[in-house]
Structure formats: C-alpha cells, structure tokens
Scaffold this motif. Structure first.
Motif, PDB file in Angstrom:
ATOM      1  N   SER A  34      12.449 -40.075  12.529  1.00  0.00           N
ATOM      2  CA  SER A  34      12.584 -41.212  11.767  1.00  0.00           C
ATOM      3  C   SER A  34      11.057 -42.061  13.021  1.00  0.00           C
ATOM      4  O   SER A  34      11.286 -42.245  14.003  1.00  0.00           O
ATOM      5  CB  SER A  34      14.092 -41.602  12.543  1.00  0.00           C
ATOM      6  OG  SER A  34      15.111 -40.687  11.266  1.00  0.00           O
ATOM      7  N   GLY A 202      20.834 -47.611   8.102  1.00  0.00           N
ATOM      8  CA  GLY A 202      19.927 -47.530   8.387  1.00  0.00           C
ATOM      9  C   GLY A 202      18.620 -49.335   8.704  1.00  0.00           C
ATOM     10  O   GLY A 202      19.909 -49.619   8.836  1.00  0.00           O
ATOM     11  N   LYS A 208      15.390 -43.779   7.186  1.00  0.00           N
ATOM     12  CA  LYS A 208      16.357 -43.610   8.384  1.00  0.00           C
ATOM     13  C   LYS A 208      16.229 -41.924   7.839  1.00  0.00           C
ATOM     14  O   LYS A 208      16.581 -42.517   6.132  1.00  0.00           O
ATOM     15  CB  LYS A 208      17.224 -44.235   8.347  1.00  0.00           C
ATOM     16  CG  LYS A 208      18.564 -43.161   9.335  1.00  0.00           C
ATOM     17  CD  LYS A 208      18.441 -43.663  11.003  1.00  0.00           C
ATOM     18  CE  LYS A 208      19.488 -42.807  11.468  1.00  0.00           C
ATOM     19  NZ  LYS A 208      21.382 -44.112  11.506  1.00  0.00           N
TER      20      LYS A 208
END
Length: 240
Positions: A34, A202, A208
């Motif tokens: 990510s 997130g 994410k």
C-alpha cells in the motif's frame, strides 16, 4: 505478514510547515505494498492534511479500538489546529463505533492492524453474506471494463455492476478517505446471489488495499463501497 513500519518524526513535520480476524493469506508479490505516507515535497499540503500528518504517528490500536495518544494542547503546540484535533477525535469515535458493530457480525470480516504498520494486500476469502435490505445505487456498465473507481462524497454506500470476465478469481480494492484521520472502509461484492465483504481501517493520507475472492466468473457482479469519512472517499477496484 506486515510490512514497512513507518513513524513520521517531528523534524519531518516541521519541515512541512507546519479484530478478531479470520485466516488471511498475505500477498508477497512485488508492487503490492500500500502507498506509504510520503508527501510530494512540491505539492502544497492543505491544513487538514498537515494536521493529519502530525497526528498519525500518535495513533495506536488498543484491543479493538483505535486511539490517539496525544493531548489537544500538545497537538496544538506541534501545529495542529484545535478544530482539526476535535474532528480527528470525532472520526475515531465513528470508526470505533463501526468496529464495535461489525465484530458482532460473524458473517463479515473485520480486519484490524496497527496504524503504525503499512501492510501489503490482505487477500481474504470469506463465506456467504446475506444481502442487505436497503436499495443501492447500481449502474449497468456500457462496456466490460474490469476496473474502475467508486467515489463517494459522504458516508452513504454506493455501488455498481460489471461483468466479470471468464477466469476472474478476485477483486482488488484500494481505498482512501478524503479528510478523516482514520476512516473505516467497507467493501462488498456479490456473485451468484451471495455477498462477501470486509471492513477495515485506513486513512486519508494513503491508500489501503484488500483483495476478496470471487465465487464465480463470466457473470455480472455487484460491488459496493462505503466509508465513515464524512466527506466520502475513493475506491479503485480491479477484477483479476
């Protein structure tokens, strides 16, 4: 498998002016990490983002709650606007309330991780989930695109329908909030009449990602995205 612990130091901030979970299979493929918190030095940051950058290193996971380990006075001294601190605390309350409700639903996965750890894609294969009674906004596609974007502007759930090509095995979701420090995301998809979904926490600072397996291919699939961010968020999806 967790990857890339990051902690923003005070020097960097100053230079910017200023769940219980089911079995997970973690992807180790190159490029699946990510997006970390690495602001573009040439891009002007708005006040909310500056405040979030200062506050994020003080987040932690305590049991099944996200908490902010810095007082309002100390945060203001570091450059956080008082209103932004209050907003962050409200975001936490909303996210933690959702976490509390999701953990009681045995048919929906709750994925929690330490905010200080930037994880690779969590590939999740969930069981069937009963469809919700509420009506959703679905858009019949005019093409057979295997990727796209769902954007929201509030906390409402939004969805679309696409045709999953033969051989498709999963859908990758990459989610990001717009302003909230710790927004929660819920993504779901339905093939053959059954829902699969996951709720995870997130940020508005980075994306994410999570990957959910598909039950079948060569058919139309409904997908939905929802966030606790009051300003909404963005979900990029790709059928693979």
């Amino acid at each position: 498998m967790k990857k890339t612990f990051f902690n923003l130091t005070l020097a960097i901030i100053v230079s910017l002016t200023s769940c219980q979970k089911q079995e997970l299979i973690i992807s180790t493929e190159p490029g699946s990490v990510s997006t970390a918190i690495t602001p573009d030095p040439d891009r002007k940051l708005d006040d909310i983002e500056k405040s979030n950058l200062i506050l994020y290193p003080h987040l932690s996971l305590a049991g099944k709650k996200c908490i902010l380990n810095i007082s309002k006075d100390d945060a203001v001294k570091l450059g956080v606007l008082p209103q932004h601190y209050d907003d962050a605390m409200r975001d936490l309350e909303t996210t933690n309330a959702l976490i509390s409700s999701v953990k009681e639903d045995e048919n929906h996965l709750l994925l929690l991780s330490d905010p200080q750890e930037n994880t690779v894609d969590d590939i999740v294969d969930l069981g069937d989930i009963a469809p919700r009674s509420q009506e959703l906004f679905f858009v019949r596609p005019t093409s057979e695109k295997q990727n796209g974007r769902i954007e929201t502007y509030n906390q409402a759930e939004k969805g679309l329908r696409f045709f999953a090509a033969r051989g498709s095995r999963s859908i990758n979701y990459s989610c990001r909030g717009k302003t909230a420090l710790t927004p929660a995301f819920t993504v779901r998809h339905r093939a053959l009449g059954s829902w699969k979904g996951v709720t995870f926490v997130g940020s508005s600072l980075f994306s994410k990602q999570v990957n959910l397996g598909l039950d079948a291919s060569a058919l139309y699939v409904d997908i939905t995205f929802q966030t606790t961010d009051a300003k909404g968020g963005t979900c990029f999806w790709s059928c693979i």
